[in-house]
Scaffold this motif. Structure first.
Motif, PDB file in Angstrom:
ATOM      1  N   ALA A   1       0.842  -1.201   0.000  1.00  0.00           N
ATOM      2  CA  ALA A   1       0.000   0.000   0.000  1.00  0.00           C
ATOM      3  C   ALA A   1       0.877   1.250   0.000  1.00  0.00           C
ATOM      4  N   PRO A   2       0.565   2.237  -0.839  1.00  0.00           N
ATOM      5  CA  PRO A   2       1.298   3.500  -0.771  1.00  0.00           C
ATOM      6  C   PRO A   2       0.909   4.238   0.504  1.00  0.00           C
ATOM      7  N   ASP A   3       1.836   4.957   1.084  1.00  0.00           N
ATOM      8  CA  ASP A   3       1.550   5.737   2.280  1.00  0.00           C
ATOM      9  C   ASP A   3       1.083   7.124   1.853  1.00  0.00           C
ATOM     10  N   LEU A   4      -0.227   7.328   1.886  1.00  0.00           N
ATOM     11  CA  LEU A   4      -0.832   8.591   1.455  1.00  0.00           C
ATOM     12  C   LEU A   4      -1.212   9.466   2.635  1.00  0.00           C
ATOM     13  N   ARG A   5      -0.882   9.037   3.840  1.00  0.00           N
ATOM     14  CA  ARG A   5      -1.330   9.732   5.045  1.00  0.00           C
ATOM     15  C   ARG A   5      -0.809  11.163   5.113  1.00  0.00           C
ATOM     16  N   GLY A   6      -1.691  12.042   5.578  1.00  0.00           N
ATOM     17  CA  GLY A   6      -1.299  13.427   5.794  1.00  0.00           C
ATOM     18  C   GLY A   6      -2.437  14.383   5.533  1.00  0.00           C
ATOM     19  N   LEU A   7      -2.166  15.640   5.829  1.00  0.00           N
ATOM     20  CA  LEU A   7      -3.057  16.736   5.479  1.00  0.00           C
ATOM     21  C   LEU A   7      -2.440  17.383   4.246  1.00  0.00           C
ATOM     22  N   TRP A   8      -3.211  17.449   3.185  1.00  0.00           N
ATOM     23  CA  TRP A   8      -2.705  17.865   1.878  1.00  0.00           C
ATOM     24  C   TRP A   8      -3.431  19.114   1.395  1.00  0.00           C
ATOM     25  N   GLN A   9      -2.672  20.025   0.765  1.00  0.00           N
ATOM     26  CA  GLN A   9      -3.229  21.276   0.239  1.00  0.00           C
ATOM     27  C   GLN A   9      -2.842  21.414  -1.228  1.00  0.00           C
TER      28      GLN A   9
ATOM     29  N   ASN B   1      -5.926  -2.097   5.703  1.00  0.00           N
ATOM     30  CA  ASN B   1      -6.345  -1.877   4.313  1.00  0.00           C
ATOM     31  C   ASN B   1      -7.446  -0.820   4.238  1.00  0.00           C
ATOM     32  N   ARG B   2      -7.519   0.006   5.251  1.00  0.00           N
ATOM     33  CA  ARG B   2      -8.572   1.021   5.337  1.00  0.00           C
ATOM     34  C   ARG B   2      -7.992   2.398   5.041  1.00  0.00           C
ATOM     35  N   VAL B   3      -8.786   3.209   4.330  1.00  0.00           N
ATOM     36  CA  VAL B   3      -8.419   4.584   3.983  1.00  0.00           C
ATOM     37  C   VAL B   3      -9.616   5.478   4.297  1.00  0.00           C
ATOM     38  N   VAL B   4      -9.358   6.628   4.910  1.00  0.00           N
ATOM     39  CA  VAL B   4     -10.399   7.625   5.147  1.00  0.00           C
ATOM     40  C   VAL B   4      -9.928   8.942   4.541  1.00  0.00           C
ATOM     41  N   VAL B   5     -10.742   9.481   3.630  1.00  0.00           N
ATOM     42  CA  VAL B   5     -10.458  10.781   3.017  1.00  0.00           C
ATOM     43  C   VAL B   5     -11.524  11.754   3.520  1.00  0.00           C
ATOM     44  N   THR B   6     -11.075  12.825   4.161  1.00  0.00           N
ATOM     45  CA  THR B   6     -11.979  13.842   4.700  1.00  0.00           C
ATOM     46  C   THR B   6     -11.680  15.153   3.989  1.00  0.00           C
ATOM     47  N   SER B   7     -12.718  15.721   3.346  1.00  0.00           N
ATOM     48  CA  SER B   7     -12.530  16.956   2.593  1.00  0.00           C
ATOM     49  C   SER B   7     -13.862  17.491   2.113  1.00  0.00           C
ATOM     50  N   GLU B   8     -13.954  18.803   2.020  1.00  0.00           N
ATOM     51  CA  GLU B   8     -15.098  19.475   1.398  1.00  0.00           C
ATOM     52  C   GLU B   8     -16.441  18.926   1.867  1.00  0.00           C
ATOM     53  N   GLY B   9     -16.581  18.737   3.166  1.00  0.00           N
ATOM     54  CA  GLY B   9     -17.855  18.320   3.735  1.00  0.00           C
ATOM     55  C   GLY B   9     -18.084  16.829   3.810  1.00  0.00           C
ATOM     56  N   VAL B  10     -17.218  16.015   3.201  1.00  0.00           N
ATOM     57  CA  VAL B  10     -17.432  14.564   3.196  1.00  0.00           C
ATOM     58  C   VAL B  10     -16.389  13.826   4.019  1.00  0.00           C
ATOM     59  N   ILE B  11     -16.787  12.641   4.460  1.00  0.00           N
ATOM     60  CA  ILE B  11     -15.875  11.691   5.088  1.00  0.00           C
ATOM     61  C   ILE B  11     -16.070  10.383   4.328  1.00  0.00           C
ATOM     62  N   HIS B  12     -15.109  10.029   3.498  1.00  0.00           N
ATOM     63  CA  HIS B  12     -15.188   8.792   2.718  1.00  0.00           C
ATOM     64  C   HIS B  12     -14.285   7.747   3.368  1.00  0.00           C
ATOM     65  N   ASP B  13     -14.905   6.760   3.984  1.00  0.00           N
ATOM     66  CA  ASP B  13     -14.226   5.694   4.722  1.00  0.00           C
ATOM     67  C   ASP B  13     -14.356   4.424   3.898  1.00  0.00           C
TER      68      ASP B  13
ATOM     69  N   GLY C   1     -11.368  -3.869  -3.132  1.00  0.00           N
ATOM     70  CA  GLY C   1     -11.932  -3.953  -4.472  1.00  0.00           C
ATOM     71  C   GLY C   1     -13.422  -4.248  -4.527  1.00  0.00           C
ATOM     72  N   THR C   2     -14.102  -4.293  -3.369  1.00  0.00           N
ATOM     73  CA  THR C   2     -15.536  -4.591  -3.374  1.00  0.00           C
ATOM     74  C   THR C   2     -16.353  -3.328  -3.148  1.00  0.00           C
ATOM     75  N   LEU C   3     -17.565  -3.326  -3.693  1.00  0.00           N
ATOM     76  CA  LEU C   3     -18.489  -2.232  -3.419  1.00  0.00           C
ATOM     77  C   LEU C   3     -18.965  -2.278  -1.975  1.00  0.00           C
ATOM     78  N   GLU C   4     -19.135  -3.479  -1.451  1.00  0.00           N
ATOM     79  CA  GLU C   4     -19.639  -3.633  -0.086  1.00  0.00           C
ATOM     80  C   GLU C   4     -18.741  -2.938   0.933  1.00  0.00           C
ATOM     81  N   ASN C   5     -17.436  -3.011   0.747  1.00  0.00           N
ATOM     82  CA  ASN C   5     -16.492  -2.436   1.702  1.00  0.00           C
ATOM     83  C   ASN C   5     -15.862  -1.138   1.218  1.00  0.00           C
ATOM     84  N   GLY C   6     -16.287  -0.660   0.066  1.00  0.00           N
ATOM     85  CA  GLY C   6     -15.759   0.593  -0.468  1.00  0.00           C
ATOM     86  C   GLY C   6     -16.506   1.780   0.122  1.00  0.00           C
ATOM     87  N   ILE C   7     -16.594   2.837  -0.640  1.00  0.00           N
ATOM     88  CA  ILE C   7     -17.308   4.035  -0.196  1.00  0.00           C
ATOM     89  C   ILE C   7     -18.797   3.784  -0.369  1.00  0.00           C
TER      90      ILE C   7
END
Length: 160
Positions: free
Chosen positions: A37-45, A73-85, A90-96
């Motif tokens: 997994a790539p390490d994408l962690r951080g606050l990004w601008q 294997n979990r990723v949470v993206v928080t931005s512009e009013g949303v929290i996508h966990d 690769g499944t829809l069930e465990n995706g967003i």
């Protein structure tokens, strides 16, 4: 060890979050990132926005800020009013399984997977004949987010 499975899944609150970004979701998770997994962690601008290769200096995405958290294997993206966990299995069930769109009321179901060092998002599921609609990858220390015709380059402003 605190595993990603032990932390409840977060969703966008009704109408989206407003004002200050909500607290991190995966705080306290100590499970290592999934191998490969790539390490994408951080606050990004955002530092640059392009559409179809053309620089857009006055586009609203130039003000984009997002926080990416990862654990297992979990990723949470928080931005512009949303929290996508999401889980990157690769499944829809465990995706967003959340909301999207300008009104934050449009249902959104997206499969997530790590592929060739990037996070790929596939609305409606992975289909062999369709590329991902959204990707995020680290390129030369910057986070590069492709979303349809847009390319947003971001710099890390804080670690998560």
């Amino acid at each position: 060890m605190v595993k990603a499975d032990e932390i409840p899944v977060a969703n966008t609150p009704p109408g989206g979050w407003l004002g200050e970004m909500p607290p991190p979701v995966l705080v306290g998770c100590t499970e290592p990132l999934r191998p490969g997994a790539p390490d994408l962690r951080g606050l990004w601008q955002a530092v640059g926005v392009e559409r179809d290769g053309r620089v857009l200096t006055d586009h609203r995405l130039n003000d984009h800020v997002e926080r990416i958290e990862q654990c297992g294997n979990r990723v949470v993206v928080t931005s512009e009013g949303v929290i996508h966990d999401m889980r990157t299995d690769g499944t829809l069930e465990n995706g967003i399984n959340d909301v999207a769109g300008p009104d934050l009321e449009q249902p959104s179901r997206v499969a997530a997977v790590f592929n060739e060092g990037r996070l790929d998002l596939h609305p409606f599921g992975i289909q062999a004949d369709k590329p991902p609609l959204v990707t995020r990858a680290i390129v030369d220390g910057m986070l590069v987010w492709h979303y349809g015709p847009f390319k947003v380059t971001m710099r890390r402003v804080d670690n998560v």
